[in-house]
Scaffold this motif. Structure first.
Motif, PDB file in Angstrom:
ATOM      1  N   ASN A   1       0.709  -1.201  -0.015  1.00 50.98           N
ATOM      2  CA  ASN A   1      -0.120   0.221   0.101  1.00 50.98           C
ATOM      3  C   ASN A   1       0.786   0.978   0.011  1.00 50.98           C
ATOM      4  O   ASN A   1       0.452   2.073   0.755  1.00 50.98           O
ATOM      5  CB  ASN A   1      -0.823  -0.310   1.411  1.00 50.98           C
ATOM      6  CG  ASN A   1      -1.877  -1.107   1.208  1.00 50.98           C
ATOM      7  OD1 ASN A   1      -2.256  -1.186  -0.200  1.00 50.98           O
ATOM      8  ND2 ASN A   1      -2.705  -1.489   2.221  1.00 50.98           N
TER       9      ASN A   1
ATOM     10  N   VAL B   1     -14.354  -4.795  -1.255  1.00 50.61           N
ATOM     11  CA  VAL B   1     -13.072  -4.508  -0.926  1.00 50.61           C
ATOM     12  C   VAL B   1     -12.091  -5.251  -1.448  1.00 50.61           C
ATOM     13  O   VAL B   1     -10.943  -4.505  -1.815  1.00 50.61           O
ATOM     14  CB  VAL B   1     -13.103  -4.475   0.675  1.00 50.61           C
ATOM     15  CG1 VAL B   1     -11.602  -4.292   0.916  1.00 50.61           C
ATOM     16  CG2 VAL B   1     -13.913  -3.536   1.422  1.00 50.61           C
TER      17      VAL B   1
ATOM     18  N   LEU C   1      -8.660  -3.064  -5.000  1.00 48.41           N
ATOM     19  CA  LEU C   1      -6.979  -3.005  -5.120  1.00 48.41           C
ATOM     20  C   LEU C   1      -6.733  -3.344  -6.570  1.00 48.41           C
ATOM     21  O   LEU C   1      -5.984  -2.855  -7.280  1.00 48.41           O
ATOM     22  CB  LEU C   1      -6.489  -3.946  -4.166  1.00 48.41           C
ATOM     23  CG  LEU C   1      -5.764  -3.305  -2.988  1.00 48.41           C
ATOM     24  CD1 LEU C   1      -4.972  -4.265  -2.251  1.00 48.41           C
ATOM     25  CD2 LEU C   1      -5.174  -2.092  -2.958  1.00 48.41           C
TER      26      LEU C   1
ATOM     27  N   ALA D   1      -8.208   6.865   1.800  1.00 44.84           N
ATOM     28  CA  ALA D   1      -6.891   5.926   1.863  1.00 44.84           C
ATOM     29  C   ALA D   1      -6.857   5.372   0.465  1.00 44.84           C
ATOM     30  O   ALA D   1      -5.812   5.073   0.060  1.00 44.84           O
ATOM     31  CB  ALA D   1      -7.683   4.661   2.716  1.00 44.84           C
TER      32      ALA D   1
ATOM     33  N   HIS E   1      -3.612   5.865  -2.070  1.00 33.88           N
ATOM     34  CA  HIS E   1      -3.015   4.536  -2.899  1.00 33.88           C
ATOM     35  C   HIS E   1      -2.806   4.811  -4.283  1.00 33.88           C
ATOM     36  O   HIS E   1      -2.013   4.071  -5.040  1.00 33.88           O
ATOM     37  CB  HIS E   1      -4.124   3.560  -2.495  1.00 33.88           C
ATOM     38  CG  HIS E   1      -3.556   2.103  -2.928  1.00 33.88           C
ATOM     39  ND1 HIS E   1      -2.599   1.435  -2.109  1.00 33.88           N
ATOM     40  CD2 HIS E   1      -3.548   1.387  -3.947  1.00 33.88           C
ATOM     41  CE1 HIS E   1      -2.440   0.467  -2.718  1.00 33.88           C
ATOM     42  NE2 HIS E   1      -2.747   0.333  -3.897  1.00 33.88           N
TER      43      HIS E   1
ATOM     44  N   VAL F   1     -11.119   6.945   8.542  1.00 33.38           N
ATOM     45  CA  VAL F   1     -10.787   5.773   7.706  1.00 33.38           C
ATOM     46  C   VAL F   1     -10.720   4.440   8.687  1.00 33.38           C
ATOM     47  O   VAL F   1     -10.275   4.552   9.833  1.00 33.38           O
ATOM     48  CB  VAL F   1      -9.455   5.667   6.994  1.00 33.38           C
ATOM     49  CG1 VAL F   1      -9.138   4.628   6.548  1.00 33.38           C
ATOM     50  CG2 VAL F   1      -9.531   6.686   6.009  1.00 33.38           C
TER      51      VAL F   1
ATOM     52  N   ASP G   1     -10.208   1.806  11.137  1.00 33.77           N
ATOM     53  CA  ASP G   1      -8.816   1.212  11.658  1.00 33.77           C
ATOM     54  C   ASP G   1      -8.923   0.206  12.547  1.00 33.77           C
ATOM     55  O   ASP G   1      -9.556   0.252  13.667  1.00 33.77           O
ATOM     56  CB  ASP G   1      -8.245   2.718  12.486  1.00 33.77           C
ATOM     57  CG  ASP G   1      -6.715   2.077  13.076  1.00 33.77           C
ATOM     58  OD1 ASP G   1      -6.402   0.735  13.057  1.00 33.77           O
ATOM     59  OD2 ASP G   1      -5.878   2.925  13.483  1.00 33.77           O
TER      60      ASP G   1
ATOM     61  N   ILE H   1      -7.218  -4.831   1.581  1.00 35.10           N
ATOM     62  CA  ILE H   1      -7.815  -3.464   2.005  1.00 35.10           C
ATOM     63  C   ILE H   1      -6.667  -2.273   1.974  1.00 35.10           C
ATOM     64  O   ILE H   1      -5.857  -2.343   2.739  1.00 35.10           O
ATOM     65  CB  ILE H   1      -8.420  -3.435   3.241  1.00 35.10           C
ATOM     66  CG1 ILE H   1      -9.508  -4.415   3.378  1.00 35.10           C
ATOM     67  CG2 ILE H   1      -9.372  -2.088   3.502  1.00 35.10           C
ATOM     68  CD1 ILE H   1     -10.079  -4.839   4.869  1.00 35.10           C
ATOM     69  N   PRO H   2      -6.898  -1.422   0.824  1.00 34.12           N
ATOM     70  CA  PRO H   2      -6.098  -0.280   0.954  1.00 34.12           C
ATOM     71  C   PRO H   2      -6.167   0.433   2.228  1.00 34.12           C
ATOM     72  O   PRO H   2      -7.231   0.863   2.657  1.00 34.12           O
ATOM     73  CB  PRO H   2      -6.437   0.520  -0.335  1.00 34.12           C
ATOM     74  CG  PRO H   2      -7.661  -0.002  -0.843  1.00 34.12           C
ATOM     75  CD  PRO H   2      -8.123  -1.221   0.093  1.00 34.12           C
ATOM     76  N   SER H   3      -5.108   0.750   3.019  1.00 31.13           N
ATOM     77  CA  SER H   3      -5.318   1.323   4.262  1.00 31.13           C
ATOM     78  C   SER H   3      -4.084   2.625   4.203  1.00 31.13           C
ATOM     79  O   SER H   3      -3.193   2.437   3.208  1.00 31.13           O
ATOM     80  CB  SER H   3      -5.118   0.563   5.503  1.00 31.13           C
ATOM     81  OG  SER H   3      -3.721  -0.163   5.213  1.00 31.13           O
ATOM     82  N   LEU H   4      -4.299   3.373   5.086  1.00 33.75           N
ATOM     83  CA  LEU H   4      -3.233   4.163   5.293  1.00 33.75           C
ATOM     84  C   LEU H   4      -1.910   4.058   5.765  1.00 33.75           C
ATOM     85  O   LEU H   4      -1.749   2.939   6.418  1.00 33.75           O
ATOM     86  CB  LEU H   4      -3.794   5.763   6.161  1.00 33.75           C
ATOM     87  CG  LEU H   4      -4.985   6.202   5.592  1.00 33.75           C
ATOM     88  CD1 LEU H   4      -5.788   7.281   6.798  1.00 33.75           C
ATOM     89  CD2 LEU H   4      -4.771   7.130   4.516  1.00 33.75           C
ATOM     90  N   PRO H   5      -0.780   4.705   5.429  1.00 32.69           N
ATOM     91  CA  PRO H   5       0.584   4.157   5.755  1.00 32.69           C
ATOM     92  C   PRO H   5       0.619   3.990   7.445  1.00 32.69           C
ATOM     93  O   PRO H   5       1.161   3.153   7.792  1.00 32.69           O
ATOM     94  CB  PRO H   5       1.406   5.265   5.229  1.00 32.69           C
ATOM     95  CG  PRO H   5       0.495   6.233   4.232  1.00 32.69           C
ATOM     96  CD  PRO H   5      -0.776   5.784   4.499  1.00 32.69           C
TER      97      PRO H   5
ATOM     98  N   ILE I   1      -1.660   3.318   9.536  1.00 34.89           N
ATOM     99  CA  ILE I   1      -2.322   1.954   9.997  1.00 34.89           C
ATOM    100  C   ILE I   1      -1.575   0.745   9.381  1.00 34.89           C
ATOM    101  O   ILE I   1      -1.332  -0.079  10.421  1.00 34.89           O
ATOM    102  CB  ILE I   1      -3.668   1.781   9.247  1.00 34.89           C
ATOM    103  CG1 ILE I   1      -4.683   2.831   9.873  1.00 34.89           C
ATOM    104  CG2 ILE I   1      -4.578   0.530   9.624  1.00 34.89           C
ATOM    105  CD1 ILE I   1      -5.998   3.217   9.289  1.00 34.89           C
ATOM    106  N   GLU I   2      -0.929   0.923   8.480  1.00 31.72           N
ATOM    107  CA  GLU I   2      -0.099  -0.245   7.910  1.00 31.72           C
ATOM    108  C   GLU I   2       0.927  -0.500   8.664  1.00 31.72           C
ATOM    109  O   GLU I   2       1.268  -1.592   9.163  1.00 31.72           O
ATOM    110  CB  GLU I   2       0.440   0.085   6.655  1.00 31.72           C
ATOM    111  CG  GLU I   2       0.323  -1.054   5.680  1.00 31.72           C
ATOM    112  CD  GLU I   2       0.752  -0.563   4.115  1.00 31.72           C
ATOM    113  OE1 GLU I   2       1.638  -0.911   3.653  1.00 31.72           O
ATOM    114  OE2 GLU I   2      -0.040   0.389   3.798  1.00 31.72           O
TER     115      GLU I   2
END
Lengths: 313, 271
Positions: free
Chosen positions: A2, A193, A197, A222, A226, A264, A266, B257-261, B263-264
């Motif tokens: 990501n 989901v 991607l 988010a 990407h 977003v 989490d 799932i694309p996530s924010l950096p 969170i990653e």
């Protein structure tokens, strides 16, 4: 996986914009859907428009795709002013250069025609192929470029494909015209989901390979991070924060951008019972502060701008 | 799990198609405890919604419940006469579907839609229903004077909250939420789901939460079940399913799932 797109590479390109918006406004009666929007789309780069429903993202896309006209402001195409409708030939050239992928993959393909038909038409209309075998080759090449097997897919009808496959066909259809600009309006929001991607990666790849300028519209920051090198956060028709994706995501300055980022999902921060009223009030307060028109723009980084909240009184 | 409100036992649902039988749900069993938030995850076409429809017995042909039991407080919903079922739907099991925009009647004021439900199920008078509706609006944070508005006068997020409010008006023991926020943007999604978590705590109902977004599910649910091709491949506490998924498919769902950096980073080094 990501990772944020690599900016160093894109910066060296420094190409001139294909499309530039300058102070675009659009009013529907009393509603000001766009209040002075300015940004440009550059070949080989993706720009993401992010914001809630009704913030003006789609109005922007419609204006760029020539499905709507701005109330005021200028739109430039390869440096020429195209705000007013031009001659038929000019309009055709513009539409050939700017193509769109829509949100709903289930509604944007004609159920009575095969996939091949959907692709042959634009190929022939725009004179990119000649003859029957040329058309068949063109269809095969397009389907392969979007990751679909031509032998399995070309003869099928839309209902025989999944949502993700249909969206790939939509992308192929847009590519058939050989555009310079691709506008993708929430192309993944109706998809699972796990399929999103793949579509995002496909868009990034064709952007790179064909040196396309990509306008990506989404409510999910988010997702925007990407796919895009640049992000524009919109609220109530105004750009509230914009600039390099990395800068906006890692150092958000506008309260609305911060709100978007905090929302977003989490998985490591479960909701705490008893907090909902606080979050609701917080979100409402930020919306109230972000709504008024404001001309104050602050530059906070090399390519990172924030609009000062207006007078909410 | 002795205090289970809902027990699904060896449930199988088939779709009878021209080409033959498609097993949409295969021998699925799980429990939902009282006051528990239980999530069902998986992609579309994996049988999640089919289970929701089977529980409320709304599955219509070509869907066919081929076997199993669905026990609500020990009573088998699948073998209950249609008339008795009327006292279960909405009264004891509420439903919130993805397209709230379409589940409100566009021609009726919201107040009348409350009355419709409350009168039908409890025989409430206009005054009583109005009072209850006001109470529910306060609960979901919508100004009471807007009860006389029509659905088109509300935003998508508000309409979804109204559907939840109507659902709660009958104090059900279980609420089934099938992708309740998929059509909404992330801020509104969080507003609504934080509220659901709050209301669950204060009212004590159970929730069956269906979504394909595992990240979101992990923020809300106590336990999670993962569906793959009609089978329940993994069930467990949120912590276990998120930090140490056992099944390959669960791991794939997580990484998709694309996530924010930010969170990653945490994903790589779980605390």
């Amino acid at each position: 996986m990501n990772a944020i797109p690599d900016l160093t590479q894109a910066k060296t390109v420094n190409a001139s914009p294909v499309i530039a918006l300058d102070g675009i406004t659009r009013s529907f009666g009393l509603v000001q859907a766009l209040r002075g929007v300015s940004f440009s789309l550059v070949p080989g780069r993706a720009l993401a428009l992010v914001g809630e429903s009704g913030c003006g993202k789609t109005t922007c896309a419609r204006i760029i795709a020539r499905m709507d006209q701005p109330t005021s402001g200028d739109m430039l195409f390869r440096g020429a002013n195209v705000t007013a409708t031009g001659s038929a030939a000019q309009e055709r050239a513009y539409r050939r250069a700017v193509q769109m992928v829509f949100q709903d993959p289930f509604a944007s393909l004609n159920p009575v025609f095969s996939i091949a038909h959907h692709l042959v038409r634009p190929l022939k209309l725009h004179g990119h192929v000649k003859g029957r075998s040329g058309a068949a080759d063109g269809v095969d090449a397009l389907l392969e470029s979007v990751g679909l097997d031509p032998i399995l897919t070309a003869h099928k009808f839309p209902h025989e494909l999944s949502g993700g496959q249909r969206q790939r066909v939509n992308i192929a259809r847009a590519l058939a015209v050989q555009p310079e600009v691709l506008i993708a309006d929430e192309p993944t929001s109706m998809l699972d989901v796990s399929i999103r991607l793949g579509i995002l990666e496909l868009l990034s790849r064709i952007k790179r390979e064909r040196n396309l300028a990509l306008l990506y519209i989404t409510h999910d920051i988010a997702m925007a991070a990407h796919v895009a090198e640049e992000i524009v956060v919109m609220f109530a028709g105004q750009m509230v924060e914009w600039g390099d994706t990395n800068a906006v995501i890692t150092d958000p300055r506008h309260p609305y951008t911060k709100l978007l980022l905090s929302a977003v999902p989490d998985p490591y921060q479960p909701f705490v019972p008893g907090e909902s009223a606080r979050f609701l009030a917080h979100a409402e307060e930020i919306r109230r502060l972000s709504r008024p028109a404001s001309d104050g723009v602050e530059k906070v980084g090399p390519n990172h701008f924030v609009r000062q909240p207006g007078d909410a009184g | 799990m002795s205090d289970a409100l809902l027990q699904v036992r060896n449930l199988s649902v088939d779709y009878l198609l021209d080409k033959g039988v498609f097993n949409a749900v295969k021998d699925v069993s799980f429990d939902i405890g009282r006051g528990e938030l239980f999530g069902l995850a998986g992609e579309s076409g994996r049988g999640k919604s089919t289970i929701a429809y089977a529980i409320t017995r709304l599955a219509k042909p070509p869907a066919w419940v081929a076997g199993g039991e669905i026990l609500l407080d020990g009573q088998d919903l699948l073998r209950m006469p249609e008339r008795a079922l009327q006292s279960v739907r909405w009264r004891r099991i509420g439903m919130v579907f993805q397209s709230a925009m379409n589940s409100l009647n566009p021609l009726m004021r919201v107040e009348a839609q409350f009355y419709d439900v409350l009168h039908r199920h409890t025989g409430a008078s206009r005054e009583k229903s109005r009072a209850r509706a006001e109470e529910m609006f306060r609960l979901v944070g919508i100004p009471v004077d807007r009860l006389s508005n029509y659905p088109y006068q509300f935003s998508g997020g508000m309409r979804q909250r109204i559907v939840i409010a109507i659902c709660l008006a009958l104090s059900p023991e279980l609420i089934i939420m099938d992708e309740p926020t998929t059509a909404l943007d992330v801020v509104v999604q969080r507003e609504i789901l934080e509220q659901v978590v709050d209301l669950q705590k204060s009212h004590g109902f159970s929730v069956l939460f269906i979504t394909h977004d595992l990240h979101l599910m992990a923020q809300i649910c106590h336990r999670i079940g993962v569906m793959l091709k009609g089978e329940l491949v993994e069930v467990g506490e949120v912590r276990q399913v998120s930090r140490a998924p056992v099944h390959d498919y669960t791991r794939r769902l997580w990484s998709a799932i694309p996530s924010l950096p930010s969170i990653e980073h945490r994903e790589e080094s779980p605390a």
